[in-house]
Design an enzyme around this catalytic site. Structure first.
Site, mmCIF file in Angstrom:
data_model
loop_
_atom_site.group_PDB
_atom_site.id
_atom_site.type_symbol
_atom_site.label_atom_id
_atom_site.label_comp_id
_atom_site.label_asym_id
_atom_site.label_seq_id
_atom_site.Cartn_x
_atom_site.Cartn_y
_atom_site.Cartn_z
ATOM 1 N N SER A 1 0.890 -0.818 0.207
ATOM 2 C CA SER A 1 -0.415 -0.222 -0.349
ATOM 3 C C SER A 1 1.468 1.542 0.118
ATOM 4 C CB SER A 1 -0.710 -0.510 1.223
ATOM 5 O OG SER A 1 -2.027 1.164 1.387
ATOM 6 N N ASP B 1 -9.067 -4.356 -6.218
ATOM 7 C CA ASP B 1 -8.407 -3.371 -5.194
ATOM 8 C C ASP B 1 -8.231 -2.350 -4.871
ATOM 9 O OD1 ASP B 1 -6.320 -2.407 -3.534
ATOM 10 O OD2 ASP B 1 -4.806 -4.058 -3.332
#
Length: 314
Positions: free
Chosen positions: A123, A177
């Site tokens: 991330s 995602d």
């Protein structure tokens, strides 16, 4: 303590192979650690950057202005990058240089064994790692730098840098995602598409909003006539194909809001995992189809129950 947890989780042969750990967590100052991996197949000095875990990290994420980055590379003179994450990468680089952490780490390498410099993260950490690897390659040309970015933000680097990072960066993205599909252009496209659909809808807008929130946040739906968005996408089972399925990519009927500057993209080559519907699996191991792709696939935000869960899979 946290350092002991890292040692136990990774299982170092020698505790001193964990060279440095920083749990400092301020805006533009992410947590990271430096370690030496003596794996005989892939020996490496590793720099691992943590993902978003605090409000300070979130402020780094949303500082998404474009920042020019001058760099002295044969195939890249200057590129643009996500400002907040670039500042985070520069902070990590400054600590590495000031404390001579990488030099000390390479001194622990076994004799006559070549160690790569591997930079990785998830991330926010993936974005930090991808930009840090560019800066490290420019500063330390004597080392082979590799980057593994897990669920990186889509809005990372300009297009000219994407081609450059394909030499050493591999990104990994799972399904819908939301972070890996998120950039300014996609957000405005989604806004326009939602506005279009809301105008056409006959149901009360509050009911539509409640249903969407339940699906995306709770993976449940208060209505019985909803479409299963995860099963609606047809996927192929052939592994590592050059072109993943694109049937779910749709464009809004209204023109996209014009962004004054070209968008930023995910770095490097992308390994894309798509969940195969249970009815199409040959065995329990065939849960995902896997494809090689790049940033061009992630031009639409995919709405569905998995859009948050795919960013933080088990």
């Amino acid at each position: 303590c946290d350092t002991a947890a890292i040692r136990q989780t990774i299982g170092f042969e020698d505790e001193e192979d964990l060279i440095y750990v920083s749990f400092k967590n301020e805006t533009f100052k992410p947590a990271f650690f430096v370690a030496v991996d003596h794996n005989p197949d892939h020996p490496a000095v590793v720099v691992a950057c943590r993902g978003t875990l605090s409000m300070s990290d979130a402020l780094t994420d949303i500082t998404a202005f474009k920042e020019p980055v001058p760099i002295n590379e044969e195939n890249l003179d200057e590129f643009h990058a996500h400002k907040g994450i670039l500042d985070a990468a520069n902070y990590v680089l400054d600590v590495l240089v000031e404390k001579e952490l990488l030099v000390g780490a390479f001194k622990r390498a076994k004799p006559n064994v070549k160690y790569n410099l591997v930079v990785l993260g998830h991330s926010l950490g993936a974005g930090t790692a991808s930009l840090l690897s560019i800066l490290l390659r420019s500063r330390y040309p004597q080392w082979d730098v590799l980057c593994f970015a897990y669920s990186p933000p889509d809005a990372m680097v300009s297009e000219n840098a994407v081609a450059y990072t394909k030499q050493f960066t591999t990104s990994v993205v799972l399904g819908k995602d939301v972070v890996s599909h998120l950039n300014y252009t996609n957000m405005y496209n989604l806004r326009d598409a939602l506005y279009d659909e809301a105008r056409k809808a006959k149901s009360p807008k509050c009911s539509i909003l409640l249903t969407c929130c339940c699906i995306c946040c709770c993976r449940c739906c208060p209505r019985s006539d909803c479409i299963d968005l995860d099963d609606a996408k047809s996927t192929s089972r052939d592994p590592l194909l050059s072109d993943p399925p694109s049937s779910s990519r749709t464009s809004p009927t209204t023109p996209c809001c014009r962004i004054p500057q070209p968008p930023l993209h995910a770095p490097g080559n992308v390994i894309y995992f798509i969940e195969v519907p249970s009815s199409r699996r040959r065995s329990a191991k065939d849960r995902h189809a896997v494809y090689w792709t790049d940033y061009r696939l992630f031009d639409t935000i995919l709405l569905g129950p998995a859009m948050v869960g795919d960013h933080v899979p088990n």
